[in-house]
Scaffold this active site. Structure first.
Site, PDB file in Angstrom:
ATOM      1  N   ASP A 228       4.555  34.526  37.271  1.00 30.46           N
ATOM      2  CA  ASP A 228       5.465  35.450  37.936  1.00 30.46           C
ATOM      3  C   ASP A 228       6.157  36.228  36.817  1.00 30.46           C
ATOM      4  OD1 ASP A 228       7.033  36.888  39.654  1.00 30.46           O
ATOM      5  OD2 ASP A 228       7.732  35.163  40.799  1.00 30.46           O
TER       6      ASP A 228
HETATM    7  C1  BGC Z   1       8.589  38.291  42.222  1.00 28.58           C
HETATM    8  C2  BGC Z   1       7.107  38.446  42.507  1.00 28.58           C
HETATM    9  C3  BGC Z   1       6.689  39.865  42.225  1.00 28.58           C
HETATM   10  C4  BGC Z   1       7.027  40.201  40.779  1.00 28.58           C
HETATM   11  C5  BGC Z   1       6.656  41.610  40.380  1.00 28.58           C
HETATM   12  C6  BGC Z   1       8.951  38.761  40.832  1.00 28.58           C
HETATM   13  O1  BGC Z   1      10.321  38.768  40.633  1.00 28.58           O
HETATM   14  O2  BGC Z   1       8.961  36.945  42.373  1.00 28.58           O
HETATM   15  O3  BGC Z   1       6.826  38.111  43.842  1.00 28.58           O
HETATM   16  O4  BGC Z   1       5.335  40.030  42.503  1.00 28.58           O
HETATM   17  O5  BGC Z   1       8.427  40.043  40.585  1.00 28.58           O
HETATM   18  O6  BGC Z   1       7.493  42.519  41.005  1.00 28.58           O
END
Ligand code: BGC
Length: 764
Positions: A228
């Site tokens: 993530d």
């Molecule tokens: C979120 C993800 C997301 C990523 C990119 C993170 O903070 O948890 O679900 O895909 O950011 O935006």
């Protein structure tokens, strides 16, 4: 396949591939003709940051169709809807040259408070896994990859980058992992995204057990594992655990760490090569599917968004057929959401819609009746505005029927934070009081990503749950309110009466560093059904403008071989006046359970469409896992032989037909008794039975004088049956030798012949 390519890369080049090129791109190897490629959010539509955008660019993206979020998609219970949404999202990705979309998210709704529940499917892993698989299949069939997220046990927003999810293995295996497992096994997502949090002490991004042993070795995942955004901690540990791609990038310090670790022999270059091979395979997969000049059909996608949103609307209550509304007389639409709908949640999934339907305009388009409006509250704050409420009260009093648009606001629920209560915002609650006081003929239309409490439920004849619905939610809601679409959504989560009743209430969200999943497998309806605790609306609930009958449940007769799939059929009839759809739900309960198990668990479902008077036979398949639980002792899925109940109905609490099924576990490895076993466990084997008789004989003899109905006799009998062999030997006063004990166990295990026992001290 990529061996040659790999061989031509320097160590530095390989290390640099292990992190993104920027916020949204993976690196390519330009000199070898492999271009860099783009991934972006997701999940229910494309959130591609405009080229001019900075940072995460949450509010700066190109227009894209905002499909209904996962909370809605789950409420359709319709795999076909998900597959079509997946395809449409993929086509918009192709038009924008995006190779992988970051979703779907299949984290389980452990508590209704999680701020991101709108982006997740269900409290039930089967619903989440099956529907996510359909979305992934649709998307990838068009040539765009997905990223199944957030792996794993990321069930709260509070302290999501810090928290350690402390969960026992059985609970992980039965509740928090299967949605990922189903999606991986059925749909093979190109990538998986690991969560921010720790799982049992180790960051998900460095958790070898999760990433390699379970995900890759057991489930066969062969794609790229990305972090993530910002979830990478110890880069070298991550690589060793099976994590491939750090996002976002670039990360020069981590590149350096990888190079140094290889040079100093702390990281095997083979581990790095394995990751780089996977990254090269993905880059080439993306490159092969690029479609320059591709155009997406946004009109068609808007129509699909409306169709799916309408299918996701859940009719929660409809006393005396208050709905559908006849388009006549004077109808008041009250609540600012009628003109400015809340149609999606906040955070990384926030989409810039191509257009936006609102209920007010859509209802006006129907014509034939007088429609009046009052805002009742303002989107600017959650505190009641007396002037707006008074205006709304007057409008309600002047109308024949009222539709009241209330729900949750972005200030209350979003990615990044959790709710602290289940109430409507004060402004909405105060408006509701005023409106129902002025006119009892009110249908409440809800816009919220997760359950709310409804202390006012008895005072309104109808409630419609629209969740967040996406950009066409306004039209979809009008379609349902006026009966142009017969509602067929079913809750994929329980609506509790009170927050205090929810299974994780005592432990959610935990402290700064840790959240303990002490409710175990008793999540959602598994808790309420087992405790026979009342709820506001049960899991699976959803009314229709028609009625459905269930009959003729046919289960296999005789004893079922638990290792093989079996088919159960049931007849479903549309007994009402209009065409409709229903999610037929099959639950299994283990009657003869020796471990705590939920009263019933969803094991199969099918959405069925029926014309008035039509009857269909629905076939549902149950496999090994329908009967099994995860045994922590055996570290394996295990069936306890005996009776199970198969029941089919329209919700977890609305079971219409059920039948007993006897299941035998033909795959079980016999578990042999040892010194920790009790006498009944020895009795399962002929030699063991004789041994048990020998062991218990002196006890029986010494208790012979007791009245068999006396409590003393009952206690003595229970003790003899529940005492483990090792303790029993303490009472045997040397009459049973260690040699005999070891020999009996060895004979039972087939390690020695029975004749060895002859002549041993104590063996008669
Ligand atoms: C979120 C993800 C997301 C990523 C990119 C993170 O903070 O948890 O679900 O895909 O950011 O935006």
């Amino acid at each position: 396949m990529f061996r040659d390519l790999l061989a031509s890369l320097t160590l530095e080049e390989k290390a640099s591939l292990c992190a993104g090129a920027d916020m949204w791109h993976a690196r390519g190897v330009e000199r070898l003709g492999l271009p860099s490629w783009m991934m972006t959010d997701g999940p229910h539509g494309l959130r591609k940051q405009k080229p001019s955008g900075e940072g995460a660019g949450l509010f700066d993206s190109v227009p894209a169709t905002c499909f209904p979020p996962a909370a809605n998609l789950a409420a359709t219970w319709n795999r076909d809807c998900l597959e079509r949404v997946g395809r449409a999202v993929a086509r918009e990705c192709l038009a924008e040259d995006v190779g992988v979309i970051l979703g779907p998210g299949v984290n389980i709704k452990r508590s209704p408070l999680c701020g991101r529940n709108f982006e997740y499917f269900s409290e039930d892993p089967l619903v989440a896994g099956e529907l996510a698989a359909a979305l992934i299949e649709g998307c990838q069939a068009e040539g765009v990859g997905t990223s199944l997220k957030h792996f794993a046990a990321n069930n709260q927003e509070k302290y999501r980058l810090l928290s350690d999810s402390v969960v026992d293995e059985r609970t992980l295996r039965e509740i928090y992992l299967p949605a990922f497992e189903i999606a991986v096994r059925k749909a093979a997502p190109w990538t998986v995204m690991c969560a921010y949090n720790r799982v049992n002490g180790t960051y998900a991004s460095e958790n070898r057990w999760l990433l390699t042993e379970v995900l890759r070795d057991e489930w066969g995942f062969d794609g790229v594992l990305m972090t993530d955004w910002g979830a990478c901690n110890d880069r070298v540990a991550g690589l060793e655990a099976g994590q491939d791609l750090e996002m976002p990038g670039p990360s020069h310090r981590h590149e350096k760490a990888i190079v140094e670790a290889v040079r100093e022999g702390r990281l095997s270059e083979a581990v790095l090569d394995r990751t780089v091979e996977r990254l090269l395979a993905l880059a080439s997969r993306v490159a092969m599917r690029r479609k320059e000049g591709f155009k997406a059909d946004f009109d068609a996608h808007h129509r699909l968004a409306r169709e799916v949103a309408a299918e996701s609307v859940v009719l929660l209550k409809n006393e005396n057929s208050f709905l559908p509304l006849e388009p006549k007389g004077k109808i008041a639409f009250i609540g600012e959401f009628a003109k400015k709908p809340r149609f999606q949640g906040g955070g990384s999934s926030h989409i810039e819609p191509t257009r936006l339907d609102d209920p007010w305009t859509e209802a006006n388009n129907l014509g034939g009746f007088e429609l009046i409006y009052a805002a009742g509250y303002s989107s600017k704050g959650d505190k009641p505005d007396p002037a707006l409420i008074e205006e709304a009260r007057k409008a309600a009093a002047a109308a024949d029927r009222v539709v009241l648009f209330v729900g949750l606001t972005d200030r209350i629920e979003s990615e990044g934070y959790d709710r602290t209560h289940l109430d409507l915002p004060e402004a909405h609650a105060a408006l509701l009081e005023a409106v129902v006081g002025a006119n009892p003929n009110v249908a409440v239309a809800l816009s919220n990503g997760a359950p709310v409490a409804m202390p006012w439920l008895d005072r309104v004849p109808a409630v419609v749950e629209g969740y967040l619905g996406g950009q066409a939610a306004g039209g979809a809601m009008v379609d349902v309110l006026f009966g142009r679409v017969n509602p067929s959504g079913h809750l994929a989560e329980t609506f509790p009466l009170r927050l205090e009743d929810t299974p994780a209430y005592l432990w959610y969200p935990g402290g700064r560093g840790m959240t303990e999943y002490r409710e175990g497998v008793f999540v959602g309806y598994r808790h309420y059904e087992t405790k026979k605790a009342p709820v506001l609306f049960p899991f699976g609930h959803g009314l229709s403008y028609t009625a459905f009958g269930f009959s003729n449940l046919r289960v296999p007769s005789g004893t079922v071989d638990g290792s093989k799939p079996v088919t159960v059929t049931v007849d479903v009839t549309n007994e009402g006046p209009v065409a409709g759809k229903i999610a037929v739900q099959l639950y299994v309960g283990d009657v003869e359970r020796s471990v705590p198990r939920p009263e019933k668990e969803l094991k199969a479902f099918e959405k069925v469409s029926l014309e008035p008077g039509e009857r269909k036979t629905v076939s549902l398949t149950l496999d090994f896992r329908a009967w099994a639980f995860w045994s922590p002792e055996r570290k394996a899925w295990t069936i306890e032989e005996g009776e199970f109940t198969v029941s089919v109905g329209a919700s977890s609490a609305d079971i219409r037909v059920s039948a007993p099924v006897a299941v035998r576990d033909f795959t079980a490895v016999p578990s042999f008794p040892d010194r920790d076993s009790i006498l009944p466990e020895f009795r399962a084997f002929p030699v063991g039975a004789k041994f048990a008789d020998i062991l218990s004989a002196p006890f029986k003899a010494s208790l012979g004088h007791l009245d068999p109905d006396s409590p003393e006799a009952k206690m003595a009998e229970t003790m003899t049956e529940e005492i483990p062999l090792r303790a029993m030997l303490n009472f045997a006063a040397g009459s049973i030798s260690e040699e005999l004990t070891d020999a009996v166990i060895a004979v039972i295990r087939g390690e020695r012949p029975e004749s060895d026992l002859e002549g041993m001290k104590g063996w008669k």
